[in-house]
Design a protein around this motif. Structure first.
Motif, PDB file in Angstrom:
ATOM      1  N   VAL A   5      48.223  43.633  35.258  1.00 32.82           N
ATOM      2  CA  VAL A   5      48.912  44.715  34.548  1.00 32.82           C
ATOM      3  C   VAL A   5      50.044  45.184  35.445  1.00 32.82           C
ATOM      4  CG1 VAL A   5      48.724  47.011  33.519  1.00 32.82           C
ATOM      5  CG2 VAL A   5      46.797  45.417  33.372  1.00 32.82           C
ATOM      6  N   ARG A  54      49.737  52.771  34.841  1.00 31.60           N
ATOM      7  CA  ARG A  54      48.987  51.571  35.222  1.00 31.60           C
ATOM      8  C   ARG A  54      47.532  51.902  35.578  1.00 31.60           C
ATOM      9  NH1 ARG A  54      53.245  50.982  38.720  1.00 31.60           N
ATOM     10  NH2 ARG A  54      51.812  51.133  40.474  1.00 31.60           N
ATOM     11  N   LEU A  98      44.020  50.769  33.662  1.00 32.84           N
ATOM     12  CA  LEU A  98      42.919  50.103  34.355  1.00 32.84           C
ATOM     13  C   LEU A  98      41.619  50.882  34.191  1.00 32.84           C
ATOM     14  CD1 LEU A  98      44.364  48.842  37.768  1.00 32.84           C
ATOM     15  CD2 LEU A  98      44.204  47.653  35.590  1.00 32.84           C
ATOM     16  N   ASP A 151      43.697  48.330  41.996  1.00 36.06           N
ATOM     17  CA  ASP A 151      44.867  49.108  41.572  1.00 36.06           C
ATOM     18  C   ASP A 151      45.982  49.009  42.608  1.00 36.06           C
ATOM     19  OD1 ASP A 151      46.433  50.839  40.074  1.00 36.06           O
ATOM     20  OD2 ASP A 151      45.585  52.633  40.989  1.00 36.06           O
ATOM     21  N   ASN A 152      47.131  48.467  42.193  1.00 37.94           N
ATOM     22  CA  ASN A 152      48.339  48.393  43.019  1.00 37.94           C
ATOM     23  C   ASN A 152      48.130  47.519  44.259  1.00 37.94           C
ATOM     24  OD1 ASN A 152      50.935  48.783  43.826  1.00 37.94           O
ATOM     25  ND2 ASN A 152      50.726  50.964  44.290  1.00 37.94           N
ATOM     26  N   SER A 205      46.472  45.434  39.122  1.00 43.74           N
ATOM     27  CA  SER A 205      47.739  46.046  38.711  1.00 43.74           C
ATOM     28  C   SER A 205      48.715  45.979  39.869  1.00 43.74           C
ATOM     29  CB  SER A 205      47.541  47.505  38.287  1.00 43.74           C
ATOM     30  OG  SER A 205      47.391  48.356  39.407  1.00 43.74           O
TER      31      SER A 205
END
Length: 275
Positions: free
Chosen positions: A71, A79, A83, A158-159, A206
């Motif tokens: 993503v 984002r 998630l 995430d990230n 993401s």
């Protein structure tokens, strides 16, 4: 097996002396749940608009062979909320989710809760939050993944670039090639961990992108072939962003109309289809 022919309980089939369980896998003396295909409705929903929600629900699942999802979107595009929306949807089925993120980022900009979900909702107990600082931490965790007794059905990061950047250069200067290598190394370690576990586990990641290019797209595609892109600019309205299916092997992306979404009363919701 077509969903219309499924029964409430797993069925066994005997083939060449082996037992195959539909919906479950038998591995040695363990029985583990097979992960279900990715579905658009688990990432984004429209509880305030039944007709739109029905349209999203009708979107066919992506090919069952796809176990990795990316993503990507700009800053403040939601984002992390998307998630978390997926994590809650999976946790609501009784399966475990491992959510890896940075503590400072999560505390400074926490995800919005899906509609109807509060901090007291029971499904949140199935989401295991793990705070890490660098991509090296993620790789160390992956190297010990086989020791977990209760393995998750989904691993969410995430990230990812933020972890990579923290590993390579806390001061901020990073060579592009070094970043690509570290992303590839981290994804390879994660994928090896989930593949060797014997469980059917999904990996959802993401990352940030700027402009029209997805940074290191070709690196991600090796492990994360299903790609969703978020586009737009934060303006405080109900439909400031666009959720699109960018890449989906063995699926016709034209079947998935981009979805306009935004933030309403502190909740990320779909607002309309972008015909």
């Amino acid at each position: 097996m077509p969903s219309s022919h499924r029964t409430p309980f797993p069925q066994s089939q005997h083939r060449r002396g082996r037992t195959r369980v539909i919906g479950l896998f038998c591995i040695g003396h363990r029985v583990v749940m097979e992960s279900s295909p990715f579905r658009l409705a688990r990432f984004i929903s429209a509880p305030q608009n039944p007709d739109l929600q029905a349209s999203i629900d009708r979107c066919p699942p992506f090919h069952a062979s796809l176990k990795g999802c990316l993503v990507v979107g700009p800053q403040q595009s939601g984002r992390t909320s998307i998630l978390f929306h997926y994590a809650v949807a999976i946790a609501g089925t009784g399966r475990k989710v491992l959510f890896i993120c940075m503590k400072d980022a999560m505390e400074s900009a926490p995800p919005t809760m899906p509609s109807g979900i509060t901090t007291e909702s029971p499904q949140l107990a199935n989401i295991m939050m793990r705070y890490m600082k660098t991509s090296k931490d993620i790789r160390k965790y992956a190297s010990c993944f086989h020791l977990l007794d209760d393995k998750p059905s989904v691993i969410i990061i995430d990230n990812l670039s933020a972890f990579v950047e923290a590993t390579l250069s806390p001061s901020g200067y990073i060579l592009h090639d070094d970043k690509i290598k570290d992303i590839a190394k981290t994804l390879a370690w994660l994928w090896e961990a989930v593949e060797s576990s014997g469980n059917s586990i999904q990996l959802v990641v993401s990352d940030f992108y700027s402009g029209d290019q997805i940074l290191e797209r070709y690196v991600y595609f090796r492990w994360l072939p299903l790609v969703f892109t978020l586009t737009g600019q934060q303006a405080g309205g109900p439909s400031d962003f666009l959720f699109s299916v960018n890449h989906a092997p063995r699926s016709d992306v034209r079947m998935y109309t981009p979805i306009k979404y935004g933030f309403v009363n502190g909740t990320l919701v779909a607002a309309d289809l972008d015909w």
